[in-house]
Design a protein around this motif. Structure first.
Motif, mmCIF file in Angstrom:
data_model
loop_
_atom_site.group_PDB
_atom_site.id
_atom_site.type_symbol
_atom_site.label_atom_id
_atom_site.label_comp_id
_atom_site.label_asym_id
_atom_site.label_seq_id
_atom_site.Cartn_x
_atom_site.Cartn_y
_atom_site.Cartn_z
ATOM 1 N N ARG A 197 0.859 -1.199 0.000
ATOM 2 C CA ARG A 197 0.000 0.000 0.000
ATOM 3 C C ARG A 197 0.885 1.236 0.000
ATOM 4 N NH1 ARG A 197 -4.322 -2.283 -1.821
ATOM 5 N NH2 ARG A 197 -5.127 -3.931 -0.501
ATOM 6 N N MET A 198 0.477 2.255 -0.733
ATOM 7 C CA MET A 198 1.368 3.401 -0.870
ATOM 8 C C MET A 198 0.610 4.710 -1.013
ATOM 9 S SD MET A 198 4.305 3.881 -3.740
ATOM 10 C CE MET A 198 3.143 4.229 -5.045
ATOM 11 N N ASN A 199 1.137 5.728 -0.346
ATOM 12 C CA ASN A 199 0.692 7.100 -0.567
ATOM 13 C C ASN A 199 1.713 7.720 -1.540
ATOM 14 O OD1 ASN A 199 0.294 9.842 -0.476
ATOM 15 N ND2 ASN A 199 -0.102 9.916 1.725
ATOM 16 N N GLY A 200 1.392 7.627 -2.824
ATOM 17 C CA GLY A 200 2.359 7.980 -3.868
ATOM 18 C C GLY A 200 2.892 9.396 -3.762
ATOM 19 N N ARG A 201 1.989 10.345 -3.458
ATOM 20 C CA ARG A 201 2.430 11.742 -3.421
ATOM 21 C C ARG A 201 3.451 11.996 -2.321
ATOM 22 N NH1 ARG A 201 -3.171 14.999 -4.701
ATOM 23 N NH2 ARG A 201 -3.694 13.480 -6.288
ATOM 24 N N GLU A 202 3.210 11.405 -1.136
ATOM 25 C CA GLU A 202 4.151 11.594 -0.019
ATOM 26 C C GLU A 202 5.500 10.948 -0.335
ATOM 27 O OE1 GLU A 202 4.020 13.503 2.623
ATOM 28 O OE2 GLU A 202 2.048 14.190 1.966
ATOM 29 N N VAL A 203 5.451 9.748 -0.900
ATOM 30 C CA VAL A 203 6.710 9.068 -1.240
ATOM 31 C C VAL A 203 7.456 9.882 -2.306
ATOM 32 C CG1 VAL A 203 7.753 6.945 -2.141
ATOM 33 C CG2 VAL A 203 5.755 6.801 -0.660
ATOM 34 N N PHE A 204 6.708 10.428 -3.221
ATOM 35 C CA PHE A 204 7.302 11.241 -4.291
ATOM 36 C C PHE A 204 8.079 12.432 -3.707
ATOM 37 C CE2 PHE A 204 7.463 14.275 -7.724
ATOM 38 C CZ PHE A 204 7.569 13.516 -8.876
#
Ligand code: COA
Length: 310
Positions: A197-204
């Motif tokens: 599961r991933m919060n793409g914007r935060e990881v970005f």
């Protein structure tokens, strides 16, 4: 004598899944995936091909390339977040399968920065004189933890393996400096329950900041300047993140590794897969200064500056 890479090997499964194929399964488009990530296709391992199988094939090639035999390996470090099972470790399975009778073995869990963590760990053992030939592998079968119905993640990841034999290299070559770090406060942004599961914007955001800072820091720690760097191999997660790291080092586009289009994000395997690809395509020559930089779940990051050559 410094520690460096003396042999490389890779393995990717044969099965290709294109963006077009994903369009038929989830609400996405080839155009969205290419413009937002740079990915065109990825390799997916079929049921019977597990993580250890891919690692074994990459390892065999690396040992051959290093011109040594499995008996000469005295430590095996496997960076993976998708082992065949929690234990026995992939590294112990490999030790047996390779017939590396003199090797100790352990797995490393540092997600997409795992191969860098492995290289830096190998360097410590080589520098101390405790071990001579260390097999470092980044390998993932991410397809088994991807939720194929979640378009936020299903389009991003792929399977594969990259292996390096590390040992002593000539003076002036090998690992010049490294930077490792962790910020566990961001752990929730990419994690595994049943699936990834991933919060793409935060990881970005994290990746753009940390990849740039870490790349610059290894250049400085090595006593070099940006102008001394010949090539950058960023973790192949997303072309836009990779570009930000390249721009921080002010390198021209042709001096950045790019395999994300063909393999997607293979986590710990992405950097060694790229390194081998770039060597085979003549992009890295002896005595080039190469920066390898990765980031991933943890959140963690790691980078290495090395002068290529044995
Ligand atoms: N196909 C089509 N649309 C999609 C999509 C897909 N596969 N995935 C997400 N979208 C949609 C979103 O739902 C969103 O729609 P909305 O505006 O209606 O809500 C829109 O596209 C934009 O989403 P956003 O998350 O802002 O896109 P983005 O430009 O940030 O790109 C990532 C998403 C995941 C590609 C990007 O954030 C990324 O690469 N993050 C880092 C991930 C990473 O590297 N992880 C691995 C760590 S090792």
């Amino acid at each position: 004598m410094p520690a460096g890479v003396i042999g490389m090997g890779t393995y990717v499964p044969e099965k290709v899944i294109t963006n077009k194929e994903l369009e038929t399964k989830i609400d996405t488009s080839d155009e969205w995936i290419q413009t937002r990530t740079g990915i065109k296709e990825r390799r997916i391992a079929s049921g019977e091909i597990d993580t250890s199988h891919m690692a074994f094939n990459a390892a065999k090639e690396a040992i051959q390339d290093a011109n040594i035999s499995p008996d000469d390996i005295d430590l095996i470090l496997v960076a993976t977040v998708t082992p065949d099972q929690p234990f026995p470790s992939v590294s112990s399975m490999l030790q047996h399968q390779l017939g590396a009778t003199n090797a100790a073995a352990m797995d490393i869990s540092a997600a997409c920065a795992g191969f860098i963590y492995g290289m830096v760990t190998a360097k410590q053992f080589i520098d101390s004189g405790a071990h001579n030939n260390v097999l470092v592998i980044g390998v993932e079968k991410l397809s088994k933890i991807v939720d194929w119905e979640d378009r936020n993640t299903a389009v991003l990841f792929g399977d594969g393996a990259g292996a390096a034999v590390m040992g002593q290299v000539s003076e002036g070559r090998g690992i010049l400096s490294y930077d490792l770090g962790s910020d566990g406060s961001g752990g929730e942004h990419i994690k595994q329950d049943e699936f990834l599961r991933m919060n793409g914007r935060e990881v970005f955001k994290f990746a753009v900041r940390q990849m740039g800072e870490s790349s610059l820091s290894v250049v400085e720690k090595a006593g070099l300047t940006k102008e001394d760097v010949n090539f950058i191999i960023p973790h192949q997660a997303n072309i836009r993140i990779m570009e930000s790291a390249r721009q921080r080092l002010e390198l021209p586009i042709e001096k950045m590794s790019k395999t994300v289009d063909r393999y997607g994000n293979t986590s710990s395997a992405s950097i060694p897969l790229s390194l081998k690809y770039d060597l085979e395509h003549g992009k890295i020559k002896d005595d080039d200064v190469v920066v390898l930089v990765g980031f991933g779940a943890g959140l963690v990051w790691g980078s290495v500056a090395l002068r290529w050559g044995r």
